[in-house]
Write an enzyme that holds these catalytic residues in place. Structure first.
Site, mmCIF file in Angstrom:
data_model
loop_
_atom_site.group_PDB
_atom_site.id
_atom_site.type_symbol
_atom_site.label_atom_id
_atom_site.label_comp_id
_atom_site.label_asym_id
_atom_site.label_seq_id
_atom_site.Cartn_x
_atom_site.Cartn_y
_atom_site.Cartn_z
ATOM 1 N N GLU A 47 13.498 3.075 1.765
ATOM 2 C CA GLU A 47 13.481 4.320 2.696
ATOM 3 C C GLU A 47 14.128 4.041 4.180
ATOM 4 O OE1 GLU A 47 9.206 4.401 0.787
ATOM 5 O OE2 GLU A 47 10.790 2.821 1.520
ATOM 6 N N CYS A 75 5.107 3.152 2.899
ATOM 7 C CA CYS A 75 4.316 2.457 3.632
ATOM 8 C C CYS A 75 4.209 2.765 5.129
ATOM 9 C CB CYS A 75 4.469 1.003 3.141
ATOM 10 S SG CYS A 75 6.182 0.457 4.287
#
Length: 145
Positions: A47, A75
């Site tokens: 990401e 996360c």
């Protein structure tokens, strides 16, 4: 999700996670894969790499209206980066029951205490995303046994 899956399939020694970032018009502006092991960087998440890829291609400022698509639920680190760049929507495939910050363990993306909630669309092609992870970790277990 197809672009994110293609990125995930090309990680090599890294955990197979891929991401793609789309602008307000749906145009692809960044894509990447997990590179934590190959780069030796704790920040080498798919990401963050996709966001950096887009940022390097002349984007700057807030990414309001943008959509991040990723094969694994972000996360805490990635959720923080999503919040800091003000991405509006996160679409993910497999849930992350150990470290997920998009609803599995934490819900930092939608937590109103952190500002405007981010739209989360979970479970897109989840079986395919999970299968990549399962196969990767199965191979690691077979090699270490």
């Amino acid at each position: 999700m197809e672009i994110a899956l293609q990125e995930a399939k090309s990680t090599g020694q890294d955990v197979p996670v891929g991401s793609a970032l789309f602008d307000r018009d749906g145009a692809l502006v960044g894509k990447s894969r997990n590179t934590r092991e190959s780069d030796g960087s704790v920040l080498g998440h798919a990401e963050s790499n996709a966001i950096i890829d887009a940022w390097g291609s002349s984007l700057s400022g807030r990414l309001s209206g943008f959509t991040l698509v990723t094969t694994l639920e972000p996360c805490v680190v990635c959720a923080g980066i999503v919040r800091e760049t003000e991405i509006s929507r996160v679409v993910f495939g497999a849930s992350n029951p150990q470290r997920g910050a998009g609803g599995s363990v934490f819900d930092l993306l939608r937590d109103k205490r952190l500002g405007r909630p981010i739209e989360v669309i979970a479970g897109v092609r989840s079986r395919e995303c999970q299968r990549l992870l399962d196969e990767f970790f199965s191979e690691i277990r077979n090699v270490t046994n």
